[in-house]
Design a protein around this motif. Sequence first.
Motif, PDB file in Angstrom:
ATOM      1  N   LEU A 285      18.040  73.041  55.844  1.00 27.18           N
ATOM      2  CA  LEU A 285      17.990  72.158  57.009  1.00 27.18           C
ATOM      3  C   LEU A 285      18.903  72.653  58.122  1.00 27.18           C
ATOM      4  CD1 LEU A 285      17.929  68.632  55.310  1.00 27.18           C
ATOM      5  CD2 LEU A 285      16.047  69.830  56.427  1.00 27.18           C
ATOM      6  N   VAL A 286      20.099  73.094  57.766  1.00 27.95           N
ATOM      7  CA  VAL A 286      21.016  73.625  58.780  1.00 27.95           C
ATOM      8  C   VAL A 286      20.419  74.866  59.446  1.00 27.95           C
ATOM      9  CG1 VAL A 286      23.277  74.664  59.141  1.00 27.95           C
ATOM     10  CG2 VAL A 286      23.060  72.638  57.707  1.00 27.95           C
ATOM     11  N   GLY A 287      19.829  75.750  58.640  1.00 31.89           N
ATOM     12  CA  GLY A 287      19.203  76.941  59.209  1.00 31.89           C
ATOM     13  C   GLY A 287      18.028  76.608  60.108  1.00 31.89           C
ATOM     14  N   ALA A 288      17.210  75.634  59.696  1.00 34.28           N
ATOM     15  CA  ALA A 288      16.079  75.234  60.535  1.00 34.28           C
ATOM     16  C   ALA A 288      16.548  74.620  61.847  1.00 34.28           C
ATOM     17  CB  ALA A 288      15.195  74.246  59.765  1.00 34.28           C
ATOM     18  N   PHE A 289      17.625  73.825  61.790  1.00 36.24           N
ATOM     19  CA  PHE A 289      18.161  73.227  63.019  1.00 36.24           C
ATOM     20  C   PHE A 289      18.694  74.309  63.950  1.00 36.24           C
ATOM     21  CE2 PHE A 289      21.796  71.504  65.370  1.00 36.24           C
ATOM     22  CZ  PHE A 289      21.155  70.501  66.081  1.00 36.24           C
TER      23      PHE A 289
END
Length: 422
Positions: free
Chosen positions: A52-56
């Motif tokens: 999720l952090v990478g996608a954000f």
Amino acid sequence: MAPTDETGQIARNASPPGTTPPPEPPPSRGDAGHAARMPRWLPRAMVLALALVGAFQLGTWAFHQLVGLLLNILIAFFLALAIEPAVSRMAARGMRRGLATFLVFFGLLIAVVGFFALLGSMLAGQIIKMIEGFPEYLDSVIHWVNTTFHTELRRVDIQEGLLHSNWLKKYAQNSAAGVLDVSTQVLGGLFQLLTIALFSFYFAADGPRLRRALCSVLPPARQAEVLRAWEIAVDKTGGYLYSRGLMALISGVAHYILLQALGIPYAPVLAVWVGVVSQFIPTIGTYLAGALPMLIAFTVSPLYALWVLIFVVVYQQFENYMLQPKLTSKTVDIHPAVAFGSVIAGTALLGAVGALISIPAVATLQAFLGAYVKRYAVTDDPRVHGHRDRGEGPGPLTRARELWTRGRDRTGDPRRRPGESG
């Protein structure tokens, strides 16, 4: 009865009376690993959080990279809404929609090219005139300085000082180094204009297909709402452009009267320049529009340039606070305060683009949401019309008179002197 093996083992391991029992042996490594083993969901949760952090981060980076393209698409969409009425009328008479869109864009291109060609020829002529008359202007300035301050300046000395000055050399070097940057900005601006023109052409030519594609993924009730919002956006954008065109006409006529009264050359072309640039180039359009008439007026007389500057500033205040709010409230049907606030908010959010599209966007949103706001009949109360109810109490003047009377009753007549009897 003979003891069993288990009871015998317990008896042998039992401590004699009066002694402390031996400590229990520590658990084996297998038992400790089994007790300290991490939960099965923890690795999955960590992987999901990292994903999720990478996608954000990826989405934020992509948005910042594409923000210029998104702004161009937004401008193209509102431009397509502006020419939609003309294209629809031509298509309703049997003309192909793509050909109708091409004819509208071709007419706009002819108008823009003709305007800049006429303006460029006038500006080139004025620049040549200024260059030819520069020695005369310089002599008049030197004569005024020598007469006023009792100096002995000469034009030859000033020219030699300028040609051999370090400031001029540094300016020439910086200008030569900045030619590449200017060329890059010009090419980028042309590419941006081409992108906006292509997207707006596709939006206008394929408008029905775009609406069908958008409605195909929505239920019937939502389809009616989307089509209604589309029609409202077309009407409000057309009304906004009509108001800008009307303000451009008023501004051009006002500045033409001033320039003609002062005897400034090329007054009609300068009036058209002021009207178009000040209304259709947001934020800096006013300054660009007023700079050229001031420059031309300066070639006639510096005092005339000052008069043009004063008129531009006064007219701009009149337009911002009186003319523009009233016209936009009638053509776009929004309150003048809302129109003024939407321009400020749009400029703060999107800069010049926001200032240009803020009023039609807010008008479209207001008209669309107005259908979902339940309204009631207003009570017939004088306070609604701004009249104060007489039964609420005395007015301010009556209260002041009562306080003055009470003060005189307590202290006596202030006109009497101390110790004077009645």
